[in-house]
Write an enzyme that holds these catalytic residues in place. Sequence first.
Site, PDB file in Angstrom:
ATOM      1  N   HIS A  44       0.847  -1.336  -0.068  1.00  0.00           N
ATOM      2  CA  HIS A  44      -0.095  -0.066  -0.109  1.00  0.00           C
ATOM      3  C   HIS A  44       0.991   1.235  -0.165  1.00  0.00           C
ATOM      4  CE1 HIS A  44      -3.986  -2.217   1.723  1.00  0.00           C
ATOM      5  NE2 HIS A  44      -3.161  -2.644   0.546  1.00  0.00           N
ATOM      6  N   GLU A  46       1.276   3.903   1.882  1.00  0.00           N
ATOM      7  CA  GLU A  46       1.853   4.001   3.286  1.00  0.00           C
ATOM      8  C   GLU A  46       3.121   3.178   3.441  1.00  0.00           C
ATOM      9  OE1 GLU A  46      -2.534   3.907   4.170  1.00  0.00           O
ATOM     10  OE2 GLU A  46      -1.091   3.141   2.951  1.00  0.00           O
ATOM     11  N   ARG A 211      -5.382   3.052 -26.229  1.00  0.00           N
ATOM     12  CA  ARG A 211      -4.300   3.437 -26.788  1.00  0.00           C
ATOM     13  C   ARG A 211      -3.830   4.738 -26.408  1.00  0.00           C
ATOM     14  NH1 ARG A 211      -7.891   1.469 -30.272  1.00  0.00           N
ATOM     15  NH2 ARG A 211      -8.140   3.205 -31.598  1.00  0.00           N
TER      16      ARG A 211
END
Length: 254
Positions: A44, A46, A211
């Site tokens: 994550h 953090e 794209r």
Amino acid sequence: MQHALALARKGVGLASPNPMVGCVIVREGHIVGEGFHQYDWRDHAEIVALKSAGDKARGATLYVTLEPCNHTGRTGPCTEAIIAAGVQRVVAATDDPNPVNSGRGFERLRAAGVEVFTGACEEEARRLNEPFACWIRTKKPFVTLKSAMTLDGQLALPPSGKKHGKHSGKRRNWITSEESRAEVHRMRHAADTLLTGIGTILADDPLLTDRSGLPSWYSPLFQKFQRKRASCKTRGLKLSVQKLRMTGLICLRY
């Protein structure tokens, strides 16, 4: 917090089906660590920021765009890592929309003596993860309708060109600009699934691919719908059921 939000936006196309989260660690007025979440990398935001800061995280202030998690999923709870690192203060933009974690992350941090402040840039942070919040709370996808339309309400111009040869009369002129078509690819980049009607498939045979050239760990699933039944092409993609349900982009016209 604005810098943390900018980091979180880097997660478009990289964080789904998880929320986009950015984190900045500040000590004595200087940024000592930062990061954002990418689904493939597991960590994550953090944790990425804490690893970046190392020992400098002790006594620092951690700015994060979403409430730190306090449960174990693919990774351990971020709250425990924040506490173990000795972070003194956490400033969060918004609480976690996930009912499993909402409020619990803040409670755990406060119980451990970490100062917690919330609400900085809250509206901006909520908008950033609106698709995730919709899915995690309702189990329904967040749908964006994309439609190119003329001033008189038409979705396409009449066929042009002389009727000679096998494909005569099938060419259509663009009613959109290069800028708007580039924006469509950015919209596709942010979506998990692209849906369009069988009429567009038969008339244009569109690729319906992303794209944009922006980084992504997956390609959006392409689905087409007929009036009486629905069929699905995966083009060899392998995506989880949860992932396919979170966001969708309906294209009325390629």
